[in-house]
Motif scaffolding. Structure first.
Motif, PDB file in Angstrom:
ATOM      1  N   ALA A 100     -10.076  -0.333  20.086  1.00  0.00           N
ATOM      2  CA  ALA A 100      -8.986  -1.079  20.110  1.00  0.00           C
ATOM      3  C   ALA A 100      -8.854  -2.146  18.910  1.00  0.00           C
ATOM      4  CB  ALA A 100      -8.831  -1.873  21.663  1.00  0.00           C
ATOM      5  N   LEU A 101     -10.014  -2.638  18.617  1.00  0.00           N
ATOM      6  CA  LEU A 101     -10.097  -3.430  17.495  1.00  0.00           C
ATOM      7  C   LEU A 101     -10.455  -3.014  16.075  1.00  0.00           C
ATOM      8  CD1 LEU A 101     -11.653  -6.704  19.290  1.00  0.00           C
ATOM      9  CD2 LEU A 101      -9.341  -6.125  18.906  1.00  0.00           C
ATOM     10  N   THR A 102     -10.241  -1.762  16.178  1.00  0.00           N
ATOM     11  CA  THR A 102     -10.679  -1.032  14.736  1.00  0.00           C
ATOM     12  C   THR A 102      -9.049  -0.455  14.380  1.00  0.00           C
ATOM     13  OG1 THR A 102     -11.522   1.012  15.726  1.00  0.00           O
ATOM     14  CG2 THR A 102     -12.939  -0.698  15.183  1.00  0.00           C
ATOM     15  N   ALA A 103      -8.251  -0.639  15.046  1.00  0.00           N
ATOM     16  CA  ALA A 103      -7.074  -0.034  14.982  1.00  0.00           C
ATOM     17  C   ALA A 103      -6.270  -0.791  13.622  1.00  0.00           C
ATOM     18  CB  ALA A 103      -5.858  -0.107  16.302  1.00  0.00           C
ATOM     19  N   LEU A 104      -5.340   0.019  13.053  1.00  0.00           N
ATOM     20  CA  LEU A 104      -4.796  -0.485  11.732  1.00  0.00           C
ATOM     21  C   LEU A 104      -4.077  -2.066  12.110  1.00  0.00           C
ATOM     22  CD1 LEU A 104      -3.035   2.626  10.341  1.00  0.00           C
ATOM     23  CD2 LEU A 104      -4.932   1.467   9.401  1.00  0.00           C
ATOM     24  N   ARG A 105      -3.978  -2.693  11.195  1.00  0.00           N
ATOM     25  CA  ARG A 105      -3.334  -3.980  10.987  1.00  0.00           C
ATOM     26  C   ARG A 105      -2.288  -4.214   9.883  1.00  0.00           C
ATOM     27  NH1 ARG A 105      -5.738  -9.504  12.208  1.00  0.00           N
ATOM     28  NH2 ARG A 105      -4.995  -9.068  14.617  1.00  0.00           N
ATOM     29  N   ASN A 106      -2.693  -3.810   8.687  1.00  0.00           N
ATOM     30  CA  ASN A 106      -2.088  -3.545   7.326  1.00  0.00           C
ATOM     31  C   ASN A 106      -2.431  -2.287   7.029  1.00  0.00           C
ATOM     32  OD1 ASN A 106      -0.365  -5.969   6.970  1.00  0.00           O
ATOM     33  ND2 ASN A 106      -2.280  -6.933   7.497  1.00  0.00           N
ATOM     34  N   GLN A 107      -1.205  -1.684   6.123  1.00  0.00           N
ATOM     35  CA  GLN A 107      -1.610  -0.350   5.717  1.00  0.00           C
ATOM     36  C   GLN A 107      -0.612  -0.118   4.317  1.00  0.00           C
ATOM     37  OE1 GLN A 107      -0.086   3.531   7.112  1.00  0.00           O
ATOM     38  NE2 GLN A 107      -1.833   4.296   7.002  1.00  0.00           N
ATOM     39  N   VAL A 108      -0.977  -0.282   3.260  1.00  0.00           N
ATOM     40  CA  VAL A 108      -0.270   0.268   2.412  1.00  0.00           C
ATOM     41  C   VAL A 108      -0.612   1.494   1.563  1.00  0.00           C
ATOM     42  CG1 VAL A 108       0.747  -0.346  -0.094  1.00  0.00           C
ATOM     43  CG2 VAL A 108       0.079  -2.144   1.927  1.00  0.00           C
ATOM     44  N   ILE A 109       0.381   2.461   1.458  1.00  0.00           N
ATOM     45  CA  ILE A 109       0.053   3.844   1.043  1.00  0.00           C
ATOM     46  C   ILE A 109       1.214   3.892  -0.170  1.00  0.00           C
ATOM     47  CG2 ILE A 109       0.465   6.271   1.217  1.00  0.00           C
ATOM     48  CD1 ILE A 109      -0.342   5.772   4.090  1.00  0.00           C
ATOM     49  N   GLY A 110       0.684   4.415  -1.325  1.00  0.00           N
ATOM     50  CA  GLY A 110       1.580   4.774  -2.563  1.00  0.00           C
ATOM     51  C   GLY A 110       1.062   5.970  -3.240  1.00  0.00           C
ATOM     52  N   GLY A 111       2.067   6.773  -4.297  1.00  0.00           N
ATOM     53  CA  GLY A 111       1.747   7.581  -4.781  1.00  0.00           C
ATOM     54  C   GLY A 111       2.768   7.957  -5.935  1.00  0.00           C
ATOM     55  N   VAL A 112       2.444   8.616  -6.760  1.00  0.00           N
ATOM     56  CA  VAL A 112       3.187   9.089  -7.975  1.00  0.00           C
ATOM     57  C   VAL A 112       2.777  10.421  -8.571  1.00  0.00           C
ATOM     58  CG1 VAL A 112       2.101   7.688  -9.885  1.00  0.00           C
ATOM     59  CG2 VAL A 112       4.327   8.635 -10.131  1.00  0.00           C
ATOM     60  N   LEU A 113       3.852  11.542  -8.651  1.00  0.00           N
ATOM     61  CA  LEU A 113       3.530  12.622  -9.221  1.00  0.00           C
ATOM     62  C   LEU A 113       4.197  12.866 -10.521  1.00  0.00           C
ATOM     63  CD1 LEU A 113       2.347  15.608  -9.052  1.00  0.00           C
ATOM     64  CD2 LEU A 113       4.510  16.229  -7.733  1.00  0.00           C
ATOM     65  N   LEU A 114       3.392  12.970 -11.460  1.00  0.00           N
ATOM     66  CA  LEU A 114       4.014  13.259 -12.937  1.00  0.00           C
ATOM     67  C   LEU A 114       4.019  14.525 -13.414  1.00  0.00           C
ATOM     68  CD1 LEU A 114       2.272   9.965 -14.583  1.00  0.00           C
ATOM     69  CD2 LEU A 114       4.608   9.920 -13.452  1.00  0.00           C
ATOM     70  N   GLY A 115       4.969  14.946 -13.983  1.00  0.00           N
ATOM     71  CA  GLY A 115       5.007  16.179 -14.639  1.00  0.00           C
ATOM     72  C   GLY A 115       5.003  16.225 -16.266  1.00  0.00           C
ATOM     73  N   PHE A 116       4.232  17.250 -16.867  1.00  0.00           N
ATOM     74  CA  PHE A 116       4.112  17.192 -18.343  1.00  0.00           C
ATOM     75  C   PHE A 116       4.427  18.470 -18.667  1.00  0.00           C
ATOM     76  CE2 PHE A 116       1.501  13.871 -16.846  1.00  0.00           C
ATOM     77  CZ  PHE A 116       1.628  12.728 -17.711  1.00  0.00           C
TER      78      PHE A 116
END
Length: 608
Positions: free
Chosen positions: A520-536
């Motif tokens: 129980a005390l290892t559950a998430l409190r704060n989660q930030v996810i980010g991503g960027v897919l670039l095409g060349f």
């Protein structure tokens, strides 16, 4: 070794091959969510739902479904080592036992333990998309969909094709994936095979994973169709730190078999899908790898189920209905021999009130041979304020019965509790979705009040862990996300995907004095996810993913992963991946120290 692989991947990017247009790109809003009864387009859902499609699966720096899911907002993936050889999946602060995994709507829950939940016998190359439903899903999928459900979807192709992927990387890692489609007349069929192994990133963390998946289907006429599936996975691995740090030579070998046959009938406004499926899981566990006589567990669990689900459209809206029967059994030298039966009945109604408001309400009634009848009502309300903006709210109850490990396990560090009762929860959420051109945004608040929560605890004298029921435990959370996608246009530089999400969870779980909590005390409190897919240009794609994770009672950590693809959709393509570029020191599950910076590279062959 690391430098050689990274340089090799970059050299491969410089090679020339034929490119194709990404014809697999579909508008996510038009995808029909594959629930078992009423099926609604993604854009019309009045739930917090995440959809991972083929493009995202292929461009994510990941070698397993577990790693792909770690970038889904609100999903907590706790891996024991690389490539998710064993991983637990939690949603909205829930434990791995409270999430239901499905494959094409077939429930993969194991009566022995939720640790087997991710033994999915489908190579990653053959997965079409993944639907993640967050919040109570018992009314839709039945018991054990306590905090949410993850449905893995495959599809049958009408076009002959062959896809081959191979890779190698750090820790002696290597793998090969094959997927082929060979329609014969009106009969469509897919075969997928994969093999992955590694020497391991630390002592006694080696693994070998094999998957075989076959699926076939035929349209008998305009109204009737058949679809069958046979699958098998074999996972053998060193389990250093998986369940206890006291025995570093733990070892486990798991074989999971799955077979199903489904019949679909559709005519005018009526549809009915009936299927039967069988699942068997063999689990051999040793406390000392080379000394089975010291301590060894052998478990064989079997599930057999039959279910029928349908819908009917009338002037009153759409009515969904269903019935299911399920038998679970286990033979074990540790847990004993047990069996139990389940019977469930579903009924729900979707009603449109004018052109902007819809209400969906229903009830799932469940009978378990050990616990009697339980009822799970639920309702969602959606309001389309404008073509771009949709508000929604929902309430529902959920339920999970103890696993056989919860009830009967006996070991040097864990002891079951035969007096456990099922845990229940009442959940509420309210949110809004915004869709405009290539942008999507969502903001949602949720509340879950759990009763008789099952949690493993031990006293401060370090006696064995044992599960207990806890009275009312309240979870509150907020999820905010923004997502952008556009189709490739071949320009010299293009931002093809962009996403950012933030999740906050407050769990009012207060430990009893003198007791330690395990999950129980290892559950998430704060989660930030980010991503960027670039095409060349037309052939090069560069995907960058980041995660910031803070758990209730653990130090936060930040992870940065990258993948570069060359000619991904052409006949011959290459890729290079890097994980944990920040070289962070972190643990996700058990006492398994996760690896620092590591690399792999490989190729893709696509033929039609």
């Amino acid at each position: 070794m690391k430098k050689a692989l990274w340089v090799g991947g970059l050299i491969a990017i410089a090679l020339q091959a034929n490119a194709q247009t990404d014809t697999t790109t579909r508008k996510l809003d038009e995808v029909i969510i594959q629930e078992n009864r009423i099926q609604i387009p993604f854009s019309k859902q009045s739930r917090n739902l995440s959809l991972v499609d083929r493009q995202q699966i292929e461009t994510t720096p990941a070698r397993s479904l577990q790693e792909v899911l770690s970038f889904v907002p609100g999903v907590d993936v706790r891996q024991r080592g690389v490539t998710g050889v064993q991983a637990d999946i939690g949603i909205r602060g829930g434990s791995f036992e409270q999430t239901l995994m499905l494959l094409n709507g077939i429930k993969l829950s194991d009566p022995q333990t939720g640790h087997h939940m991710m033994n999915i016998p489908v190579p990653l190359v053959n997965i079409d998309r993944v639907e993640v439903l967050k919040g109570p899903a018992s009314r839709i999928f039945g018991q054990n969909a306590y905090t949410g459900a993850v449905n893995v979807i495959t599809s049958l192709s009408e076009v002959r094709s062959l896809r081959l992927q191979g890779y190698a990387g750090d820790f002696g890692m290597k793998g090969i994936n094959f997927a082929g489609s060979l329609p014969v007349g009106n009969y469509k069929q897919n075969l997928a095979i994969s093999y992955d192994d590694s020497d391991g990133h630390q002592y006694n963390s080696d693994y070998q994973v094999s998957n075989v998946f076959y699926e076939g289907g035929v349209d008998l006429n305009a109204n009737h169709s058949l679809r069958g599936m046979v699958a098998y996975t074999d996972r053998t691995f060193g389990a250093n730190g998986f369940y206890t740090s006291a025995f570093p030579d733990q070892w486990e070998s798991i074989q999971t078999s799955l077979a199903s046959l489904a019949h679909s009938f559709t005519k005018d406004r009526f549809s009915l899908n009936t299927r039967t499926y069988w699942r068997r899981n063999n689990d051999e566990y040793r406390l000392r790898r080379n000394e089975p006589e010291f301590y060894q567990n052998n478990h064989t669990s079997t599930v057999f189920a039959v279910e029928s689900n349908g819908s009917y459209k009338s002037k009153l809206g759409t009515t969904g209905f269903g019935i299911e029967g399920r038998k679970e059994s286990i033979e074990s030298n540790n847990l004993g021999n047990h069996e139990r039966e389940l019977f469930g009945v579903f009924l729900e109604q979707l009603v449109n009130l004018g052109s902007k408001t819809d209400i969906r309400a229903g009830l799932y009634s469940n009978y378990y041979s050990e616990y009697g009848w339980k009822h799970f009502p639920g309702m969602e309300v959606g309001f389309q304020a404008s073509p771009a903006l949709r508000f929604y709210s929902g309430v529902g109850s959920s339920y999970r019965i103890p696993t056989y490990t919860d009830l009967y396990y006996r070991g040097p560090t864990n002891i079951g509790n035969e007096n456990l009762v099922p845990e229940q929860a009442l959940s509420f959420e309210v949110g809004g979705k915004w869709t405009k051109n290539n942008w999507r945004g969502e903001l949602v608040y949720f509340n879950r009040t759990s009763d008789n929560l099952i949690e493993w605890t031990r006293n401060t004298q370090r006696e064995p862990w044992q599960p207990q029921n806890f009275n009312e435990v309240v979870f509150n959370g907020v999820e905010a996300s923004a997502y952008y996608r556009t189709n490739p246009n071949g320009q010299p530089f293009q931002v093809r995907e962009l996403m950012i999400s933030y999740n906050y969870i407050d769990a009012e779980f207060i430990e009893t004095p003198g007791l330690e909590s395990r999950y129980a005390l290892t559950a998430l409190r704060n989660q930030v996810i980010g991503g960027v897919l670039l095409g060349f240009g037309k052939k090069i794609e560069w995907n960058t993913k980041m995660r910031y994770v803070e758990r209730i009672s653990q130090d936060p950590y930040f992870l940065l992963d990258m993948r570069v693809d060359y000619n991904r959709l052409g006949k011959l393509g290459f890729f290079a991946e890097a994980s944990n570029i920040t070289d962070s020191d972190y643990i996700e599950a058990g006492t398994v120290q996760m690896p620092g910076r590591w690399f792999r590279a490989g190729f893709m062959l696509n033929l039609q």
